[in-house]
Scaffold this motif. Structure first.
Motif, short mmCIF file in Angstrom:
data_model
loop_
_atom_site.label_atom_id
_atom_site.label_comp_id
_atom_site.label_asym_id
_atom_site.label_seq_id
_atom_site.Cartn_x
_atom_site.Cartn_y
_atom_site.Cartn_z
N VAL A 105 -7.75 5.72 -7.17
CA VAL A 105 -7.25 6.89 -8.08
C VAL A 105 -6.59 6.64 -9.49
O VAL A 105 -6.78 6.91 -10.51
CB VAL A 105 -6.85 8.25 -7.26
CG1 VAL A 105 -6.23 9.27 -8.45
CG2 VAL A 105 -8.04 8.61 -6.57
N LEU A 106 -5.46 5.85 -9.18
CA LEU A 106 -4.31 5.42 -10.02
C LEU A 106 -4.93 4.47 -10.97
O LEU A 106 -4.67 4.67 -12.11
CB LEU A 106 -3.05 4.65 -9.26
CG LEU A 106 -2.30 5.84 -8.54
CD1 LEU A 106 -1.24 5.03 -7.81
CD2 LEU A 106 -1.57 6.82 -9.38
N HIS A 107 -5.76 3.75 -10.66
CA HIS A 107 -6.63 2.75 -11.61
C HIS A 107 -7.50 3.39 -12.62
O HIS A 107 -7.31 3.09 -13.76
CB HIS A 107 -7.13 1.85 -10.76
CG HIS A 107 -8.30 0.82 -11.32
ND1 HIS A 107 -9.52 0.69 -11.13
CD2 HIS A 107 -7.81 -0.02 -12.68
CE1 HIS A 107 -9.96 -0.33 -12.05
NE2 HIS A 107 -8.85 -0.54 -13.08
N ASP B 42 -8.92 1.60 -0.39
CA ASP B 42 -7.70 2.14 -0.83
C ASP B 42 -7.87 3.10 -1.90
O ASP B 42 -7.76 2.94 -3.32
CB ASP B 42 -6.94 1.08 -1.47
CG ASP B 42 -5.48 1.58 -1.72
OD1 ASP B 42 -4.99 2.63 -1.82
OD2 ASP B 42 -4.38 0.65 -1.44
N LYS B 43 -8.19 4.54 -1.51
CA LYS B 43 -8.26 5.39 -2.46
C LYS B 43 -7.45 5.83 -3.28
O LYS B 43 -7.52 5.95 -4.50
CB LYS B 43 -8.80 6.75 -1.61
CG LYS B 43 -9.81 6.61 -0.56
CD LYS B 43 -10.39 7.73 0.03
CE LYS B 43 -11.77 7.59 1.04
NZ LYS B 43 -11.71 6.81 1.89
N THR B 44 -5.87 5.80 -2.74
CA THR B 44 -4.96 5.96 -3.85
C THR B 44 -4.77 5.08 -5.04
O THR B 44 -4.73 5.50 -6.03
CB THR B 44 -3.60 6.20 -3.05
OG1 THR B 44 -3.55 7.05 -2.06
CG2 THR B 44 -2.56 6.39 -3.91
N ALA B 45 -4.96 3.78 -4.65
CA ALA B 45 -4.99 2.84 -5.79
C ALA B 45 -6.27 2.97 -6.72
O ALA B 45 -6.08 2.88 -7.84
CB ALA B 45 -5.08 1.44 -4.99
N ILE C 13 -11.23 12.84 -4.97
CA ILE C 13 -11.56 12.02 -3.68
C ILE C 13 -12.64 12.57 -3.00
O ILE C 13 -12.43 13.87 -2.82
CB ILE C 13 -10.52 11.57 -2.96
CG1 ILE C 13 -9.43 10.63 -3.61
CG2 ILE C 13 -11.02 10.76 -1.41
CD1 ILE C 13 -7.95 10.54 -2.72
N TYR D 277 -18.71 5.01 -6.79
CA TYR D 277 -18.01 6.06 -7.56
C TYR D 277 -18.96 7.21 -7.83
O TYR D 277 -20.29 6.72 -8.25
CB TYR D 277 -17.09 5.59 -8.52
CG TYR D 277 -16.06 4.77 -8.09
CD1 TYR D 277 -14.73 5.21 -7.90
CD2 TYR D 277 -16.17 3.48 -7.79
CE1 TYR D 277 -13.66 4.57 -7.35
CE2 TYR D 277 -15.22 2.44 -7.42
CZ TYR D 277 -14.10 3.22 -7.04
OH TYR D 277 -12.78 2.29 -6.69
N LYS E 133 -7.40 6.67 -13.39
CA LYS E 133 -6.60 7.58 -14.21
C LYS E 133 -5.89 6.64 -15.45
O LYS E 133 -5.85 7.16 -16.58
CB LYS E 133 -5.41 8.29 -13.40
CG LYS E 133 -5.99 9.36 -12.68
CD LYS E 133 -5.01 10.17 -12.09
CE LYS E 133 -5.39 11.53 -11.28
NZ LYS E 133 -4.25 12.24 -10.90
#
Length: 263
Positions: free
Chosen positions: A237-239, A232-235, A257, A65, A241
């Motif tokens: 991002v949610l984590h 798992d980029k969506t996971a 991303i 990251y 945030k």
């Protein structure tokens, strides 16, 4: 620090500077002055984000990251910028030890205390032209001090100490041009080995570090960039945030991303 010749670039072009460092590589790591030992501590940043070469070198080969902090998180005002080229406690301790030769310098040197306005970023220089320009300035400033030092008076050791303390951080602002693509900027600080500001990390053997002021997520337009190879980029991002929101930091932070195409 990744450059094996860290801090040595200016010695290739400055004859006067070499007169104050008998063994530059060792003397820059353990700066001895008036019975005390100092070292330079650096926080490294890049002025470029989301680049393939940087992901490969510093971002877990794309699986990590990138933390982005706006430049306004730092004090870049030339009038109030942090200049620690000679720490105030060096002067104070020297006077406590009875070194009266420093008394005339105290008023000037104490102005080099850490700025209350926060840390400043200094841009690393890489090109031969930049190195040569700085060397010319150093020669003009240091040559009279070299002449004075060669007279071997009682003040010669004092000149040695003051020059090494005031140039130690400067030397860490010049790197080999092979590293120019990193576009690095640094916070620099020189501290004595017994400083209360130093901490030990969890490595073995422990490494010394100095905590800087908080610069992450407290300024609008701060962001986290999810690496191009995170599975798992969506996971992810949610984590991120969720954790920022729980700390009340999401309102002025972004989670992005990477745009880099990297398998």
């Amino acid at each position: 620090m990744n450059d094996p010749e860290e801090g040595l670039r200016l010695f290739n072009t400055s004859t006067a500077l070499s007169k104050f460092y008998l063994n530059p590589k060792n003397d820059l790591t353990f700066i001895k002055s008036n019975g005390l030992e100092y070292s330079v501590y650096a926080s490294s940043f890049t002025l470029k984000i989301d680049r393939l070469d940087l992901w490969r070198a510093y971002g877990g080969d794309g699986s990590g990251y990138c933390l982005v902090t706006p430049l306004k998180a730092f004090n870049q005002d030339v009038k109030t910028a942090h200049r620690s080229f000679l720490p105030s406690n060096y002067v104070e301790r020297a006077e406590d030890a009875g070194n009266n030769a420093l008394s005339d310098l105290t008023e000037i040197l104490l102005k080099n205390k850490v700025s209350p306005f926060g840390f400043s970023l200094y841009k690393i220089k890489y090109s031969d032209e930049e190195v040569n320009a700085t060397s010319i300035k150093l020669e003009g400033s240091l040559s009279p001090l070299v002449d004075f030092k060669m007279k071997k008076t009682d003040l010669s050791p004092l000149v040695d100490r003051v020059v090494t303390m005031m140039t130690a951080e400067l030397l860490h602002l010049y790197k080999n041009k092979e590293y120019a693509s990193e576009a690095e900027a640094r916070i620099l600080k020189i501290l004595p080995i017994d400083s209360d500001e130093l901490n030990l990390d969890a490595s073995n053997p422990p490494k010394l570090f100095n905590k800087s002021n908080s610069v992450l997520f407290e300024i609008p337009q701060s962001s986290v960039v999810v690496g191009p190879k995170v599975s798992d980029k969506t996971a992810a991002v949610l984590h991120i945030k969720h954790r920022l929101a729980k700390k009340g930091l999401l309102r002025h932070s972004n989670v992005l991303i990477s745009d880099v195409k990297y398998r």
